[in-house]
Design an enzyme around this catalytic site. Structure first.
Site, mmCIF file in Angstrom:
data_model
loop_
_atom_site.group_PDB
_atom_site.id
_atom_site.type_symbol
_atom_site.label_atom_id
_atom_site.label_comp_id
_atom_site.label_asym_id
_atom_site.label_seq_id
_atom_site.Cartn_x
_atom_site.Cartn_y
_atom_site.Cartn_z
ATOM 1 N N SER A 18 20.076 39.878 4.657
ATOM 2 C CA SER A 18 19.538 38.752 3.887
ATOM 3 C C SER A 18 20.463 37.536 3.877
ATOM 4 C CB SER A 18 19.210 39.195 2.458
ATOM 5 O OG SER A 18 18.143 40.112 2.492
ATOM 6 N N THR A 63 17.279 44.885 -3.872
ATOM 7 C CA THR A 63 16.939 45.932 -2.909
ATOM 8 C C THR A 63 17.237 47.300 -3.516
ATOM 9 O OG1 THR A 63 17.184 46.586 -0.596
ATOM 10 C CG2 THR A 63 19.176 45.789 -1.673
ATOM 11 N N LYS A 67 14.578 48.037 -7.427
ATOM 12 C CA LYS A 67 13.384 47.199 -7.519
ATOM 13 C C LYS A 67 12.546 47.477 -8.770
ATOM 14 C CE LYS A 67 12.937 46.195 -2.596
ATOM 15 N NZ LYS A 67 12.098 46.233 -1.400
ATOM 16 N N GLU A 79 1.591 38.435 -11.050
ATOM 17 C CA GLU A 79 0.564 39.479 -11.120
ATOM 18 C C GLU A 79 0.861 40.601 -10.107
ATOM 19 O OE1 GLU A 79 -1.605 40.255 -13.067
ATOM 20 O OE2 GLU A 79 -3.145 41.435 -12.037
ATOM 21 N N ASN A 88 11.303 42.313 -5.965
ATOM 22 C CA ASN A 88 12.382 42.103 -4.991
ATOM 23 C C ASN A 88 12.957 40.695 -5.100
ATOM 24 O OD1 ASN A 88 10.476 40.473 -3.793
ATOM 25 N ND2 ASN A 88 10.903 41.170 -1.715
ATOM 26 N N ASP A 103 7.432 41.464 -0.831
ATOM 27 C CA ASP A 103 7.358 42.410 0.297
ATOM 28 C C ASP A 103 5.974 42.403 0.950
ATOM 29 O OD1 ASP A 103 9.968 43.315 0.302
ATOM 30 O OD2 ASP A 103 9.557 44.999 -1.043
ATOM 31 N N ARG A 153 3.785 62.221 0.450
ATOM 32 C CA ARG A 153 4.260 63.604 0.310
ATOM 33 C C ARG A 153 3.997 64.087 -1.119
ATOM 34 N NH1 ARG A 153 10.554 64.251 1.502
ATOM 35 N NH2 ARG A 153 10.616 62.931 -0.333
ATOM 36 N N THR A 154 4.369 63.279 -2.111
ATOM 37 C CA THR A 154 4.060 63.597 -3.511
ATOM 38 C C THR A 154 2.752 62.877 -3.849
ATOM 39 O OG1 THR A 154 6.442 63.565 -3.919
ATOM 40 C CG2 THR A 154 5.014 63.571 -5.861
#
Ligand code: NAP
Length: 280
Positions: A18, A63, A67, A79, A88, A103, A153-154
């Site tokens: 960054s 980061t 976050k 929003e 971020n 992002d 995965r979860t």
């Protein structure tokens, strides 16, 4: 005019590109910006931000792993940051801290403007339900796809993300569903890997059966860590793209939130790619 101070805060933060990106944006726009790195202790985000602000800091990028915590420290949220529950970008205003999440804007800009992919009307598979997936789901829905399936995965985390975005999906007429990684039905024109599986050196978390003909497969990772995913995508006939463009585009959106000017990104992205390919 003496430069105004910004920084990326994380743990770790040494690897961050960054500062390089924002230095280039400052050169290209002539904005008086000095951008550094802040390593915050894992239990010290608030104190690190307070100290930076007291020293004249005007805003931060946030980061891993902060976050979600950053969203709790903001006094005013956009929003999309509220829906994501994650920030971020923080801007220190006279009356508080404004928090946003760029992002998703970065991902959508990279896909549509840089890669020329039209998101309206297509089927999208978003793999992952962590901070990055949370940040991009709203802007993906806003782009008007036909269907978005969030697989993780979860699975409960995918379901929670779908639940928090269901009103937006309804308003946009998008079918929004959640599934476990081994329960993905259908084929998708766009597959976005928003998991940290590449970082851990793990395998690709979904089977190639999810790729529609002429699909685009996107890994939010970039650099050597993305190589496994990109190779997998190409070997199955998909167009492969890494997350470097997203990184540059989300940074441009943050710069715009702070300075009111959106910097040009094409040369910055091309130069950064050359730098990484040269191993620097
Ligand atoms: P995070 O909040 O820690 O979430 C990690 C996600 O990865 C979760 O969905 C997790 O699943 C999943 N995961 C981790 N290891 C896995 C494995 N071995 N197999 C399957 N799933 C696995 O991290 P994040 O902030 O979302 O970041 C995710 C990635 O996006 C990182 O690599 C980050 O560098 C990248 N990123 C890139 C940009 C950019 O600008 N290019 C911006 C933001 C993030 P569970 O929920 O089951 O644990």
């Amino acid at each position: 005019m003496s430069p105004e101070r910004y920084a990326v805060v994380g743990h770790p933060v040494e690897h961050s590109r960054s500062p390089w990106i924002h230095d280039r944006f400052a050169q290209l726009t002539g904005e008086p910006v000095a951008y550094g790195k802040l390593l915050a202790p894992l239990d010290g985000l608030r104190a690190t931000l307070q100290a930076f602000r007291a020293q004249g800091g005007r805003g931060c990028n946030v980061t891993l792993p902060f976050k979600f915590e950053a969203a709790g420290l903001a006094t005013d949220l956009s929003e999309r940051a509220r829906l994501a529950g994650a920030c971020n970008t923080l801007r220190f205003d006279a009356d508080g801290i404004f928090g946003d999440n760029t992002d998703g804007l970065g991902l959508v800009a990279d896909l549509q403007a840089n890669a020329g992919l039209r998101l309206a009307g297509i089927d999208i598979l978003l793999v992952g339900a962590g901070g990055a997936a949370a940040g991009v789901l709203g802007p993906l829905l806003q782009a008007g796809p036909r269907r978005v399936l969030v697989a993780n995965r979860t699975v409960d985390k995918a379901r929670a993300l779908v639940g928090s975005h269901s009103a937006m999906a309804r308003a946009k007429g998008v079918e929004l569903l959640a599934a476990p990684l081994d329960g993905i039905a259908g084929r998708f024109q766009l597959v976005v890997n928003a998991t940290a599986s590449s970082l851990a050196g793990g395998g690709i978390p979904v089977g190639a059966g999810v790729l529609a003909e002429e699909a685009t497969a996107y890994d939010m990772m970039y650099g050597p860590a993305a190589a496994g995913f990109l190779g997998w995508a190409r070997s199955h006939g998909a167009t492969a793209r890494d997350g470097l463009g997203m990184l540059v585009e989300q940074a441009a959106e943050s710069f715009c939130i702070w300075r009111g000017v959106r910097p040009p990104t094409a040369t910055v992205l091309a130069d950064l790619r050359r730098l990484l390919e040269a191993g620097r």
